[in-house]
Design an enzyme around this catalytic site. Structure first.
Site, PDB file in Angstrom:
ATOM      1  N   ARG A   1       6.651  -1.294  -2.954  1.00 43.52           N
ATOM      2  CA  ARG A   1       5.372  -1.267  -3.644  1.00 43.52           C
ATOM      3  C   ARG A   1       5.159   0.157  -4.165  1.00 43.52           C
ATOM      4  NH1 ARG A   1       4.439  -3.977   1.286  1.00 43.52           N
ATOM      5  NH2 ARG A   1       3.808  -6.171   1.050  1.00 43.52           N
TER       6      ARG A   1
ATOM      7  N   LYS B   1       2.067  -2.558   4.313  1.00 42.55           N
ATOM      8  CA  LYS B   1       0.693  -2.979   4.566  1.00 42.55           C
ATOM      9  C   LYS B   1       0.455  -3.146   6.065  1.00 42.55           C
ATOM     10  CE  LYS B   1      -0.219  -5.382   0.189  1.00 42.55           C
ATOM     11  NZ  LYS B   1      -0.588  -6.672  -0.428  1.00 42.55           N
TER      12      LYS B   1
ATOM     13  N   HIS C   1       4.657  -3.026 -10.227  1.00 43.36           N
ATOM     14  CA  HIS C   1       4.823  -4.175  -9.343  1.00 43.36           C
ATOM     15  C   HIS C   1       5.827  -5.172  -9.897  1.00 43.36           C
ATOM     16  CE1 HIS C   1       3.357  -5.551  -5.531  1.00 43.36           C
ATOM     17  NE2 HIS C   1       3.163  -6.776  -5.978  1.00 43.36           N
TER      18      HIS C   1
ATOM     19  N   ARG D   1       9.193  -4.515  -8.455  1.00 39.18           N
ATOM     20  CA  ARG D   1       9.361  -5.098  -7.109  1.00 39.18           C
ATOM     21  C   ARG D   1       9.648  -6.598  -7.212  1.00 39.18           C
ATOM     22  NH1 ARG D   1       7.676  -4.961  -1.546  1.00 39.18           N
ATOM     23  NH2 ARG D   1       6.265  -6.662  -0.980  1.00 39.18           N
TER      24      ARG D   1
ATOM     25  N   HIS E   1       7.097  -8.910   3.753  1.00 42.72           N
ATOM     26  CA  HIS E   1       6.091  -9.975   3.739  1.00 42.72           C
ATOM     27  C   HIS E   1       5.870 -10.487   5.164  1.00 42.72           C
ATOM     28  CE1 HIS E   1       6.920 -11.063  -0.749  1.00 42.72           C
ATOM     29  NE2 HIS E   1       6.044 -10.093  -0.625  1.00 42.72           N
TER      30      HIS E   1
ATOM     31  N   TYR F   1       9.007 -16.721  -5.141  1.00 43.15           N
ATOM     32  CA  TYR F   1      10.128 -16.336  -5.985  1.00 43.15           C
ATOM     33  C   TYR F   1      11.071 -17.489  -6.261  1.00 43.15           C
ATOM     34  CZ  TYR F   1       8.405 -11.672  -5.162  1.00 43.15           C
ATOM     35  OH  TYR F   1       7.597 -10.573  -5.111  1.00 43.15           O
TER      36      TYR F   1
END
Length: 304
Positions: A156, A182, A250, A253, A276, A285
């Site tokens: 990110r 995150k 982004h 990514r 994730h 995806y």
């Protein structure tokens, strides 16, 4: 008390007690005022505080339908319904009225759009030419290193920009890069030689002191590089190279993940590389990969 007075009291409480941001207060004011305006037309008169408690689920659904007719999408209508629920909870705790009907409504679902990836050719072009427009060689090297980190490692933008000098993946360093994502969750991402070399080239040329604990990527005046400047640099490169408008940080990514999937990488492995928490996020995806396969199929087998 009028409904408008109840709204004013709610907004004051939201700002003073809940310490909501000015943007949140403004959004709630707009959504609830829009609802009260609809009720005036729907009921034939401006509602008072007591009338707010007599509404049926059908009245709220009529408002949602009217908003949809005005072009409001599911996300906008869901936000408006959340504002109304908060407003009614405030009323119930401060003398009423309560309105059980609002609790019967389902929140409009907002479909998460599939991420937009670049083609392998466009991603490679952007990685190769990212620093071409920079006036100073060290800034050109910085932009090239950043793009390669985003595309080559699937970072990110915030993860790349918060790297410290001690984290820099260099040719003689560890085979992987420790990334803090995150929620403070850490993951190890393998780093390609071309990425290591680009980061090393930037460090050699950077005119600002790079202490181990200091930010790795710097702005022209030596401060930490921010997201806005990164986006601006990519926007200039995108325009000069004639790349699509979604060629954002982004998107690089997304391209990393999509191209790995198209090359046969395991979905669980991609989940780990991206950081994730849920596999369902990574599964988006697969839609892009299917679109790619269909495009190849249509090209190989054109319709008669």
């Amino acid at each position: 008390m009028t409904a408008e007075a109840a709204l004013a009291a709610f907004l004051d409480w939201l700002a003073a007690e809940r310490r909501a941001s000015p943007a949140t207060v403004a959004a709630y004011r707009h959504d609830i005022a829009t609802f009260l305006g609809f009720l005036t037309r729907h009921l034939g008169a401006a509602p008072d505080r007591a009338a707010l408690g007599t509404l049926r689920a059908a009245d709220f659904r009529a408002w949602l339908a009217a908003r949809a007719g005005e072009g409001a999408g599911n996300a906008t209508r869901a936000r408006g319904l959340a504002a109304l629920r908060s407003f009614y909870r405030f009323l119930a705790r401060h003398g009423g009225p309560d309105c059980p009907a609002i609790r019967l409504l389902a929140t409009p679902r907002s479909r998460t759009p599939a991420p937009r990836a670049l083609s392998p050719r466009d991603a490679a072009t952007l990685a190769a030419e990212a620093g071409a427009l920079a006036r100073e060689p060290w800034i050109a090297a910085r932009d090239a290193a950043l793009v390669l980190l985003l595309y080559g490692c699937g970072l990110r933008a915030g993860e790349a920009l918060t790297l410290a000098r001690r984290d820099a993946p260099l040719p003689a360093g560890p085979p992987s890069l420790r990334v803090r994502g995150k929620g403070g969750k850490e993951r190890d991402v393998p780093v390609l030689p071309v990425v290591r070399e680009a980061v090393a080239a930037y460090i050699r040329l950077c005119p600002h002191p790079l202490a181990p604990e200091a930010p790795l990527f710097r702005g022209a005046r030596g401060g930490a590089l921010n997201d806005r400047l990164l986006r601006l640099a990519l926007a200039r490169a995108r325009a000069a190279l004639g790349l699509p408008e979604h060629a954002s940080p982004h998107a690089l990514r997304h391209s990393f993940a999509t191209h790995l999937l198209q090359a046969g990488a395991d979905l669980r492995a991609i989940q780990e590389l991206l950081g994730h928490a849920n596999l369902s996020t990574t599964q988006r995806y697969t839609q892009l990969s299917l679109e790619h396969l269909m495009a190849v199929y249509d090209k190989a087998h054109p319709k008669a």
